[in-house]
Design an enzyme around this catalytic site. Structure first.
Site, PDB file in Angstrom:
ATOM      1  N   LYS A  30       0.637  -1.200  -0.105  1.00  0.00           N
ATOM      2  CA  LYS A  30      -0.104   0.087   0.043  1.00  0.00           C
ATOM      3  C   LYS A  30       0.797   1.233   0.006  1.00  0.00           C
ATOM      4  O   LYS A  30       1.930   1.172   0.529  1.00  0.00           O
ATOM      5  CB  LYS A  30      -0.973  -0.033   1.187  1.00  0.00           C
ATOM      6  CG  LYS A  30      -2.221   0.863   0.885  1.00  0.00           C
ATOM      7  CD  LYS A  30      -3.303  -0.186   0.314  1.00  0.00           C
ATOM      8  CE  LYS A  30      -4.668   0.604   0.332  1.00  0.00           C
ATOM      9  NZ  LYS A  30      -5.365  -0.240  -0.537  1.00  0.00           N
ATOM     10  N   GLY A  45     -20.253   6.869   4.421  1.00  0.00           N
ATOM     11  CA  GLY A  45     -19.411   7.103   3.385  1.00  0.00           C
ATOM     12  C   GLY A  45     -19.691   6.873   1.965  1.00  0.00           C
ATOM     13  O   GLY A  45     -20.345   5.769   1.753  1.00  0.00           O
ATOM     14  N   GLY A  90     -18.428   7.661  -0.938  1.00  0.00           N
ATOM     15  CA  GLY A  90     -17.513   8.021  -2.365  1.00  0.00           C
ATOM     16  C   GLY A  90     -17.725   7.156  -3.301  1.00  0.00           C
ATOM     17  O   GLY A  90     -18.722   6.602  -3.690  1.00  0.00           O
ATOM     18  N   VAL A  98     -17.073   4.088  -4.270  1.00  0.00           N
ATOM     19  CA  VAL A  98     -17.852   2.704  -3.751  1.00  0.00           C
ATOM     20  C   VAL A  98     -18.893   2.819  -3.152  1.00  0.00           C
ATOM     21  O   VAL A  98     -19.911   2.398  -3.450  1.00  0.00           O
ATOM     22  CB  VAL A  98     -16.647   1.814  -3.005  1.00  0.00           C
ATOM     23  CG1 VAL A  98     -16.996   0.576  -2.512  1.00  0.00           C
ATOM     24  CG2 VAL A  98     -15.210   1.660  -3.786  1.00  0.00           C
ATOM     25  N   TYR A 153     -21.246   5.073  -2.704  1.00  0.00           N
ATOM     26  CA  TYR A 153     -22.437   5.482  -3.591  1.00  0.00           C
ATOM     27  C   TYR A 153     -22.905   4.348  -4.550  1.00  0.00           C
ATOM     28  O   TYR A 153     -24.139   4.032  -4.411  1.00  0.00           O
ATOM     29  CB  TYR A 153     -22.274   6.730  -4.424  1.00  0.00           C
ATOM     30  CG  TYR A 153     -23.599   7.334  -5.021  1.00  0.00           C
ATOM     31  CD1 TYR A 153     -24.260   8.124  -4.239  1.00  0.00           C
ATOM     32  CD2 TYR A 153     -23.888   6.824  -6.318  1.00  0.00           C
ATOM     33  CE1 TYR A 153     -25.475   8.727  -4.768  1.00  0.00           C
ATOM     34  CE2 TYR A 153     -25.191   7.410  -6.907  1.00  0.00           C
ATOM     35  CZ  TYR A 153     -25.983   8.067  -6.249  1.00  0.00           C
ATOM     36  OH  TYR A 153     -27.128   8.532  -6.821  1.00  0.00           O
TER      37      TYR A 153
END
Length: 349
Positions: free
Chosen positions: A80, A184, A186, A188, A190
């Protein structure tokens, strides 16, 4: 404190730091494990409070990618990258070029992809300085739509199949009429909301930005809730789709849900919270199992694959969760502990 003594170090193979004064880039790349293949993971840009917070996040995220790849049966390891800064205020093309040079400096130990605060366009800018980028172009889409390299649609669809599997396991029914709180909205979150709306779920949504929640209210008949209250709602499912560690000792005492199944990485602040959730009768979908759709998508884009093969692989997320739930029930263990054991059986040498 040395990185080797960090509580989240967990035998990481490589941790690198970069400061590019000219562009303001401050970034960290962590490679957790490459026993199954090169370490792949997204690059995240976030306004961390300090470098300690960023290091903690990148170590946890890279470890999660190792477990995620193993549970998705992919021949790749976990890594990451994080960039310290507000993507809406501090990101510049020059900074993205510098980040590309940072990725290149690891000579393929780490392959970067998209994550929070980053876009396909940002990856393409980074790719001007490195060949170790995935997700800049695509040939396949699970629904047969035009693919642009953004793995978010696949991540959202994978989470959706996982939510369905979790609801069916706990309630023995489908999503029709189920109350789902999404933390959240964002890229993903939505898309997950859209899938759930089509299945007849009743949605409650929260986000720190107004665009997503206003659209969800207008198009998905979602009820807007403040970020401070979203986890406290009396609902059937809580879907964390923002930052990690939102399920912690403070929030867990106010949970009224029966199922936690969402897209966020590292949802549990500490592993022992899995036992607490089990004791409270709350079914937890281990995050790196349910949110593996993005790396599954990237894997198929690199192969001679098809839309159908990608969709089939994404839908196996539900089957993998059912395997975790079955073993957890049989062994009377927390679901996150069972998932860890299954993953470690695959990648540890």
């Amino acid at each position: 404190m040395s990185v080797f003594d960090h509580i989240e170090f967990d035998e990481h193979e490589h941790v690198a730091f970069c400061h590019d004064k000219g562009t303001g880039l401050k970034a960290i790349i962590a490679v957790h494990n490459s026993h199954l293949g090169p370490a792949l993971g997204g690059c995240r840009m976030w306004p961390y409070a300090n470098s300690d917070e960023a290091l903690n996040d990148v170590l946890r995220l890279s470890k999660g990618m190792t477990y995620k790849a193993a549970m998705a049966n992919l021949n790749q390891g976990g890594g990451k990258a994080v960039i310290i800064g507000d993507p809406r205020a501090h990101k510049t093309p020059e900074m993205m070029l510098a980040m590309g040079r940072f990725v290149e400096s690891l000579s393929g130990k780490y392959i970067s992809a998209e994550d929070s605060g980053m876009s396909v366009a940002d990856l393409r800018t980074m790719a001007q300085e490195t060949t170790y980028i995935s997700g800049t172009k695509a040939n396949y889409h699970f629904a047969g739509e035009e693919a642009d390299g953004n793995p978010a649609p696949s991540t959202a669809y994978g989470v959706f199949t996982g939510v369905k599997a979790s609801v069916e396991h706990y309630f023995g029914t489908g999503l029709q009429g189920k109350k789902v709180a999404i933390q959240g909205l964002g890229h993903v979150g939505y898309r997950l909301a859209e899938h759930l709306h089509r299945e007849g779920a009743e949605l409650f949504v929260a986000d720190i930005y107004p665009e997503g929640i206003n659209r969800a209210k207008e198009k998905l008949n979602a009820k807007i809730v403040s970020p401070d209250e979203i986890l406290k709602l009396d609902v059937d499912v809580v879907a964390p789709c923002a930052m990690g560690a939102t399920i912690n000792r403070q929030s867990i005492s106010t949970l009224k849900t029966k199922v936690i199944a969402g897209a966020a990485n590292n949802q549990l602040e500490t592993e022992d919270l899995g036992e607490i959730l089990k004791g409270e009768g709350i079914l937890y979908a281990p995050d790196y199992v349910i949110n593996a759709g993005g790396i599954i998508d990237i894997y198929h884009q690199k192969m001679l694959s098809s839309n159908e093969a990608l969709k089939s692989h994404l839908e196996k997320i539900g089957a993998t969760l059912n395997e975790v739930y079955k073993r957890a029930d049989e062994q009377n263990l927390a679901t996150n502990r069972v998932a860890n054991t299954i993953a470690e059986e695959k990648f540890k040498i």
